[in-house]
Structures are given as C-alpha cells and as structure tokens.
Design a protein around this motif. Structure first.
Motif, PDB file in Angstrom:
ATOM      1  N   LEU A   1       0.840  -1.189   0.000  1.00 21.90           N
ATOM      2  CA  LEU A   1       0.000   0.000   0.000  1.00 21.90           C
ATOM      3  C   LEU A   1       0.878   1.243   0.000  1.00 21.90           C
ATOM      4  CD1 LEU A   1      -2.667  -1.083   2.629  1.00 21.90           C
ATOM      5  CD2 LEU A   1      -2.880  -1.135   0.143  1.00 21.90           C
ATOM      6  N   SER A   2       0.315   2.333  -0.496  1.00 22.16           N
ATOM      7  CA  SER A   2       1.064   3.575  -0.574  1.00 22.16           C
ATOM      8  C   SER A   2       0.634   4.527   0.531  1.00 22.16           C
ATOM      9  CB  SER A   2       0.855   4.214  -1.948  1.00 22.16           C
ATOM     10  OG  SER A   2       1.312   3.350  -2.976  1.00 22.16           O
TER      11      SER A   2
ATOM     12  N   PHE B   1      -2.063   8.824  -1.865  1.00 21.81           N
ATOM     13  CA  PHE B   1      -2.130   8.016  -3.087  1.00 21.81           C
ATOM     14  C   PHE B   1      -3.009   8.664  -4.155  1.00 21.81           C
ATOM     15  CE2 PHE B   1      -3.900   4.482  -5.603  1.00 21.81           C
ATOM     16  CZ  PHE B   1      -2.739   3.843  -6.001  1.00 21.81           C
ATOM     17  N   TYR B   2      -4.123   9.273  -3.747  1.00 19.61           N
ATOM     18  CA  TYR B   2      -5.062   9.870  -4.706  1.00 19.61           C
ATOM     19  C   TYR B   2      -4.946  11.397  -4.765  1.00 19.61           C
ATOM     20  CZ  TYR B   2      -7.388   5.290  -4.380  1.00 19.61           C
ATOM     21  OH  TYR B   2      -7.682   3.956  -4.403  1.00 19.61           O
TER      22      TYR B   2
ATOM     23  N   SER C   1     -10.987   2.857  -5.211  1.00 17.66           N
ATOM     24  CA  SER C   1     -11.608   1.556  -4.926  1.00 17.66           C
ATOM     25  C   SER C   1     -12.607   1.658  -3.776  1.00 17.66           C
ATOM     26  CB  SER C   1     -10.539   0.528  -4.571  1.00 17.66           C
ATOM     27  OG  SER C   1      -9.928   0.852  -3.325  1.00 17.66           O
TER      28      SER C   1
ATOM     29  N   ASP D   1     -10.730   1.138  -0.471  1.00 17.64           N
ATOM     30  CA  ASP D   1     -10.123   2.330   0.118  1.00 17.64           C
ATOM     31  C   ASP D   1     -11.183   3.254   0.720  1.00 17.64           C
ATOM     32  OD1 ASP D   1      -7.489   1.685  -0.263  1.00 17.64           O
ATOM     33  OD2 ASP D   1      -7.237   2.878  -2.089  1.00 17.64           O
TER      34      ASP D   1
ATOM     35  N   GLY E   1      -4.419   2.521  -1.889  1.00 15.54           N
ATOM     36  CA  GLY E   1      -3.947   1.792  -3.055  1.00 15.54           C
ATOM     37  C   GLY E   1      -4.553   0.408  -3.170  1.00 15.54           C
ATOM     38  N   ARG E   2      -5.528   0.098  -2.314  1.00 14.27           N
ATOM     39  CA  ARG E   2      -6.219  -1.192  -2.410  1.00 14.27           C
ATOM     40  C   ARG E   2      -7.060  -1.216  -3.687  1.00 14.27           C
ATOM     41  NH1 ARG E   2      -6.691   1.091   2.307  1.00 14.27           N
ATOM     42  NH2 ARG E   2      -5.932   0.093   4.222  1.00 14.27           N
ATOM     43  N   ARG E   3      -7.271  -2.419  -4.186  1.00 12.82           N
ATOM     44  CA  ARG E   3      -8.202  -2.617  -5.285  1.00 12.82           C
ATOM     45  C   ARG E   3      -9.294  -3.584  -4.821  1.00 12.82           C
ATOM     46  NH1 ARG E   3      -6.641  -1.076 -10.439  1.00 12.82           N
ATOM     47  NH2 ARG E   3      -7.377  -2.987 -11.445  1.00 12.82           N
TER      48      ARG E   3
ATOM     49  N   THR F   1      -3.490  -5.163  -4.922  1.00 14.75           N
ATOM     50  CA  THR F   1      -2.820  -3.948  -5.396  1.00 14.75           C
ATOM     51  C   THR F   1      -2.346  -4.154  -6.819  1.00 14.75           C
ATOM     52  OG1 THR F   1      -0.703  -4.693  -4.467  1.00 14.75           O
ATOM     53  CG2 THR F   1      -2.059  -3.281  -3.075  1.00 14.75           C
TER      54      THR F   1
END
Length: 321
Positions: free
Chosen positions: A27-28, A32-33, A122, A125, A148-150, A307
């Motif tokens: 994960l970041s 991240f966004y 996601s 997230d 950063g999860r999907r 991820t």
C-alpha cells in the motif's frame, strides 16, 4: 567460523528487512489519490459527518463492515458484494446475516467520488477511510490510512463463516483467530475495544446473561429486561455494557473489569486469563488504548490487499464491473 556465522546473520537480517519492505510497499501513503482524486478525503469526511450526525451508531456499523471485510480474504471490499448467479456473497454468512449495515453510506460516498473522479478510487479504500472518519467523529483516535487497495471480483460466504470469531468465542479461540491473520493477542484485545460503540442484538448475548457465571448479577438482570429467554431476538443493547453506544473511549474495558461485558467473547478478555492485565491497563489509561487501537487498525488495514493489476476498481460497490 565466526565470520561465517556473522554472514548468515546479516543475510537473515537482510531477508527480514526485504520482507518487511514488501509488506509495507503493498500500500502507498495516504496521498495516493492526491492528484487523481483530490477531493476524496473531503467527500468521505463530509459524508460520514452527516451520516454519524444523523445516526451515531453508523460509526460502529462502518467499523464492523471494515473488520468483517478484512478478516475474510483481506481488505478487498468483498463484503460489499451482493450475491450473483456465479457466487454466493458474504452478506448472508452466519456472522453477517441480520447484523451488517451501513452499505448505503458506502454507496453514497462511492457515488459522490465517482462524480468527482470516475473509475479511480476503490471501494476498499473508501471503506478504510470511512471507518477512520466514523471513529474520529465519536471521539476516538485517528490513524494514517495507507491507500492503493483494489476491489475483489468475488466473495466467499464459506470463508466468512469460518474466519470471523463469534460472540460465544473463548479467549483461546479469539487469540487463534487473530493469530491466523498475523495479529497478536494485544492487537486482538485493542481491536475488541471497537465495542466501546455500537449495539448488539439480544440473540448474540442471551446465552451470556442467562447461562454464564462470570457476569455481574445486577448487570445480567438489567439486560434480561430487554432480552427475554425466548423471543425478542432483535432487541438491542449497547455493546460497551452500560454507558451507551455513541462515545469512543475506555469505558468498555472498565465494564469488563466490573463483570459487565455484554458478549461472552468480550468478557473472556477479563476472566482470569492472559489478557486481564492489559484490560486493566486500558481501563485506567484511555490514551494507551487509543494508541494501541490505532496501531492495530493500521495493521488490520494491511491484511492481504489487492494492489497493482490485481482485482479492479468497481464502479458500483455492490457488483463487479
């Protein structure tokens, strides 16, 4: 010989460091966004503020959703999926049926996020961020939410039935369930403090108040007024024992010390066992509980995330694309 041993030790240390880096790198950062969806944080925060103001219990419901998601094949938003002709989802698993709620709040956040930045953030997230916001809104601690999860493309009712500890669990069963997720007994005891907020159905605590000996008799009598020996399964009581469901704090542990745990599984944390000392510490030191809870939430939020190119970014949290 000494140099050979030293080389092996250095190699082992390097491998441990690499393993730690790989786990953390899944994960970041919370940014991240920052470029792809700059309004994300404010959308989640404002929507949760309204939801909790309208119904304070919603903070506990979203927290429960997050826990029940992460403990079943990782934090992948699988718990949000409806059943399809090809798989049976997790919503009607035994631990979740007539229990999980708050899906419409996540739907609302997702809709607003999609309007701001389509196919970018996601559901997994969004759920992680909403969970933190709910806890903070009721006076609990904050923590950094790595992103950063999907999202998963499937769900598993059988995994939900087998992975999630129930309200009748023993201390050893609780410790084992968390150990299976690489979480310590301390993590387990801190995360159990989530029950400082929220409500429980009579059917989940009836056996404890009628059959167990490790319960304050006056407290048992109080709870029996709203939870008869038969019927009234959906009657509600505060999980923290007495104080109510709308303020995050250490009173949950104070009630355990007094024998006023609502669930059998909660009172197991203070029942002449290995967690008694820690429960006493939390009951007397709210900041210690907050610190450990926040650390455990970070750890739980990193359970087996999808991820990179794994999974997808769902456009609707209830179904795959």
């Amino acid at each position: 010989m000494a140099s050979n041993i030293m080389s092996k030790c250095l190699l082992a240390l390097l491998l441990l460091n690499l393993l730690s880096y790989n786990v953390q790198a899944q994960l970041s950062s919370s940014g991240f966004y920052a470029r792809s969806c700059p309004k994300l944080q404010s959308i989640v925060s404002s929507t949760m503020a309204k939801a909790v103001a309208n119904e304070p219990r919603m903070a506990a419901s979203i927290l429960r959703l997050f826990f029940h998601d992460c403990f079943v094949n990782g934090c992948d938003a699988s718990v949000l999926l409806d059943d399809t002709p090809t798989f049976t989802g997790e919503k009607n698993a035994f631990p979740n049926q007539n229990s999980l709620r708050g899906f419409e709040v996540i739907d609302r956040i997702k809709s607003l996020v999609e309007s701001s930045c389509k196919a970018t953030v996601s559901c997994a997230d969004i759920l992680a961020l909403a969970t933190r916001e709910g806890v903070v809104r009721l006076g609990g601690p904050s923590w950094p939410v790595a992103l950063g999860r999907r999202d998963s493309t499937t769900a598993s009712q059988s995994a939900a039935n087998s992975n999630l500890p129930g309200p009748a669990s023993s201390l050893s069963a609780l410790i084992s369930a968390f150990a299976a997720k690489n979480m310590s007994p301390r993590d387990m005891t801190a995360l159990s403090g989530a029950h400082t907020i929220g409500l429980a159905r009579c059917t989940t605590f009836r056996s404890h108040i009628y059959n167990d000996n490790n319960i304050n008799s006056n407290f048992a009598a109080l709870r029996k007024r709203n939870c008869p020996s038969s019927g009234g399964d959906n009657n509600l009581a505060p999980l923290d024992g007495l104080q109510g469901a709308n303020r995050f704090g250490a009173h949950f542990y104070q009630n355990l010390v007094a024998g006023r745990g609502l669930l059998h599984s909660d009172q197991e944390l203070f029942n002449n066992g290995s967690q008694d000392s820690l429960v006493r510490q939390y009951s007397a030191n709210t900041q210690l509980f907050f610190r450990d809870f926040a650390a455990a939430m970070v750890k739980m939020g990193a359970l087996s995330p999808l991820t990179g190119n794994s999974g997808q970014i769902r456009l609707n949290c209830r179904k795959t694309n």
